[in-house]
Design a protein around this motif. Structure first.
Motif, mmCIF file in Angstrom:
data_model
loop_
_atom_site.group_PDB
_atom_site.id
_atom_site.type_symbol
_atom_site.label_atom_id
_atom_site.label_comp_id
_atom_site.label_asym_id
_atom_site.label_seq_id
_atom_site.Cartn_x
_atom_site.Cartn_y
_atom_site.Cartn_z
ATOM 1 N N GLU A 247 -1.161 -8.395 12.640
ATOM 2 C CA GLU A 247 -2.007 -9.386 11.960
ATOM 3 C C GLU A 247 -3.256 -9.657 12.774
ATOM 4 O O GLU A 247 -4.377 -9.763 12.211
ATOM 5 C CB GLU A 247 -1.224 -10.683 11.741
ATOM 6 C CG GLU A 247 -0.211 -10.613 10.597
ATOM 7 C CD GLU A 247 0.556 -11.915 10.440
ATOM 8 O OE1 GLU A 247 0.528 -12.734 11.393
ATOM 9 O OE2 GLU A 247 1.169 -12.119 9.383
ATOM 10 N N LEU B 249 -4.721 -3.377 6.866
ATOM 11 C CA LEU B 249 -4.061 -4.368 6.017
ATOM 12 C C LEU B 249 -2.886 -3.750 5.266
ATOM 13 O O LEU B 249 -1.814 -4.367 5.147
ATOM 14 C CB LEU B 249 -5.066 -4.951 5.035
ATOM 15 C CG LEU B 249 -4.539 -6.038 4.084
ATOM 16 C CD1 LEU B 249 -4.026 -7.237 4.892
ATOM 17 C CD2 LEU B 249 -5.627 -6.476 3.100
ATOM 18 N N ALA B 250 -3.082 -2.522 4.800
ATOM 19 C CA ALA B 250 -1.977 -1.836 4.113
ATOM 20 C C ALA B 250 -0.811 -1.584 5.070
ATOM 21 O O ALA B 250 0.369 -1.753 4.717
ATOM 22 C CB ALA B 250 -2.476 -0.520 3.514
ATOM 23 N N LYS C 156 5.245 -5.683 7.422
ATOM 24 C CA LYS C 156 5.923 -6.935 7.065
ATOM 25 C C LYS C 156 7.136 -6.665 6.184
ATOM 26 O O LYS C 156 8.216 -7.274 6.355
ATOM 27 C CB LYS C 156 4.957 -7.869 6.327
ATOM 28 C CG LYS C 156 3.957 -8.559 7.214
ATOM 29 C CD LYS C 156 3.088 -9.514 6.398
ATOM 30 C CE LYS C 156 2.111 -10.273 7.283
ATOM 31 N NZ LYS C 156 1.267 -11.217 6.492
ATOM 32 N N LYS C 157 6.974 -5.759 5.240
ATOM 33 C CA LYS C 157 8.085 -5.439 4.338
ATOM 34 C C LYS C 157 9.260 -4.821 5.096
ATOM 35 O O LYS C 157 10.404 -5.236 4.926
ATOM 36 C CB LYS C 157 7.579 -4.482 3.258
ATOM 37 C CG LYS C 157 8.637 -4.122 2.231
ATOM 38 C CD LYS C 157 8.057 -3.177 1.183
ATOM 39 C CE LYS C 157 9.146 -2.786 0.175
ATOM 40 N NZ LYS C 157 8.622 -1.840 -0.847
ATOM 41 N N THR D 226 -5.585 -6.736 12.391
ATOM 42 C CA THR D 226 -6.214 -6.721 11.060
ATOM 43 C C THR D 226 -7.293 -7.809 10.957
ATOM 44 O O THR D 226 -8.359 -7.592 10.371
ATOM 45 C CB THR D 226 -5.152 -6.927 9.979
ATOM 46 O OG1 THR D 226 -4.153 -5.922 10.105
ATOM 47 C CG2 THR D 226 -5.754 -6.855 8.587
ATOM 48 N N ASN E 216 0.978 -4.895 5.630
ATOM 49 C CA ASN E 216 1.873 -5.252 4.520
ATOM 50 C C ASN E 216 3.155 -4.420 4.536
ATOM 51 O O ASN E 216 4.248 -4.926 4.294
ATOM 52 C CB ASN E 216 1.141 -5.067 3.189
ATOM 53 C CG ASN E 216 0.012 -6.072 3.006
ATOM 54 O OD1 ASN E 216 0.069 -7.176 3.554
ATOM 55 N ND2 ASN E 216 -1.021 -5.699 2.260
ATOM 56 N N GLN E 217 2.992 -3.116 4.842
ATOM 57 C CA GLN E 217 4.181 -2.258 4.926
ATOM 58 C C GLN E 217 5.062 -2.667 6.103
ATOM 59 O O GLN E 217 6.311 -2.695 6.000
ATOM 60 C CB GLN E 217 3.745 -0.797 5.074
ATOM 61 C CG GLN E 217 4.906 0.205 5.025
ATOM 62 C CD GLN E 217 5.629 0.181 3.699
ATOM 63 O OE1 GLN E 217 4.995 0.045 2.642
ATOM 64 N NE2 GLN E 217 6.952 0.258 3.732
#
Length: 366
Positions: free
Chosen positions: A167, A207-208, A214-215, A170, A211-212
């Motif tokens: 984060e 950012l992508a 985080k998932k 990013t 997000n991945q």
């Protein structure tokens, strides 16, 4: 009826005591009553002691009766075997092993009753010990599960740290392409030129990836948190399973140990009371003067002893006389001519038979 029963309990010879004065009889009635009531208290003590162990009233009563009869028999034996003599020192030496046995019996009888008398205080001590045992038990169980839980928490923290780092990365890329668009940094040209597009693309890729990440990490964190919950439940289940053992920690040995942690003086005086009760028949016999019963018993035993010694001596003399007579009879018989001729004839016939038998055996072999 009661008088006869207590005389029986004293172990005295009723046939001799019946011909003694009332004062002498009353002395042995008192000794017998002491023996009986000591056995009654032993029955109560034994019943309570077994009840604390097995928690079964019928088994406790049965054991208490057997224990009381055993103590009754021992006390009766101890009292009845002490004989009065002219020397107090000899009487004391005679009674000393029995006094030691009486002390042991007093300890055994008094301890269960002490447990009952100080039951509330003992329960308080046991409660304190159980609470401490519960805390110690939880600490020991926690030591089994805590390292694994802490290890999983460390892994979760690492996963969260990865997300935080991504984060931050990013956010830095976001600030970079925004500053490029506003002309504050980079080329310092206002507007969305090629450099802006390049920096924006880097931010979008980051950012992508964030997000991945985080998932993926959220899924891993959930699994690890579920493992922690499972370990905590297992820890609580272990505590629940071990708690009944601690709750039942109130058996006979535990109560005796708890009694030892109470002030010793009250317990000691109760022991002295039972010791006095248990040894009172023996002490009464030692302190009492030689009475009518003792003289008559001594006369009876002496008469029996003298009679037995006379009978033994008579049998020995009769045996010696029989040996002398038998020797003389057989000596006289051995000198008779008729007996010699008769035995000579029998020996001659026997030798002839042996010779004939030998001849027949040799003949068969040939």
């Amino acid at each position: 009826m009661l008088k006869k029963f207590f005389i029986t309990c004293s172990g005295a010879d009723k046939n001799i005591l019946e011909n003694c004065a009332n004062g002498e009889q009353n002395k042995y009635v008192g000794i017998g009553a002491t023996v009986f009531f000591t056995a009654v208290m032993a029955t109560i003590a034994g019943s309570y002691a077994l009840f604390t162990v097995f928690d079964n009233i019928y088994a406790a009563i049965a054991f208490g009766v057997i224990w009381g009869l055993l103590i009754f028999n021992l006390d009766r034996f101890i009292v009845s075997t002490i004989k009065k003599t002219d020397s107090k020192f000899k009487e004391f030496l005679q009674a000393s092993p029995r006094i030691i046995l009486a002390i042991i019996i007093a300890i055994v009888i008094s301890k269960p009753l002490e447990l009952k008398l100080f039951e509330k205080e003992i329960n308080n001590v046991l409660l304190t010990e159980k609470n401490q045992m519960t805390l110690d038990n939880k600490t020991q169980i926690a030591e089994q599960f805590t390292p694994e839980i802490e290890s999983i928490n460390s892994e979760i923290a690492v996963l969260k740290q990865e997300i935080t780092s991504k984060e931050n990365e990013t956010n830095i890329l976001y600030e970079t392409y925004i500053a490029e668009a506003e002309g504050r940094k980079g080329t310092k040209k206002l507007g969305k030129g090629p450099v802006y597009e390049e920096k924006r693309a880097k931010h979008d890729d980051s950012l992508a990836a964030l997000n991945q990440l985080k998932k993926d990490n959220s899924e891993k964190i959930k699994q690890k948190e579920s493992a922690i919950v499972s370990l905590i439940e297992k820890q609580k289940l272990t505590e629940i399973k071990s708690q009944p053992i601690i709750s039942n920690f109130d058996g006979l040995m535990a109560r005796i140990d708890a009694l030892g942690k109470l002030p010793w003086l009250p317990s000691f005086f109760i022991f002295l009371l039972f010791l006095a009760i248990e040894t009172s028949p023996i002490i009464a016999k030692l302190l009492a003067q030689k009475g009518e019963y003792d003289f008559k018993l001594e006369d009876y035993e002496t008469a029996i002893k003298t009679l037995v010694k006379q009978q033994v001596q008579q049998r020995e003399q009769m045996l010696k006389a029989d040996i002398v007579i038998d020797n003389k009879v057989y000596k006289d018989i051995s000198e008779e001519e008729d007996l010699y001729n008769y035995k000579q004839k029998i020996a001659r016939d026997l030798m002839k038979l042996q010779a004939d038998s030998f001849y027949k055996k040799q003949q068969k072999m040939l």
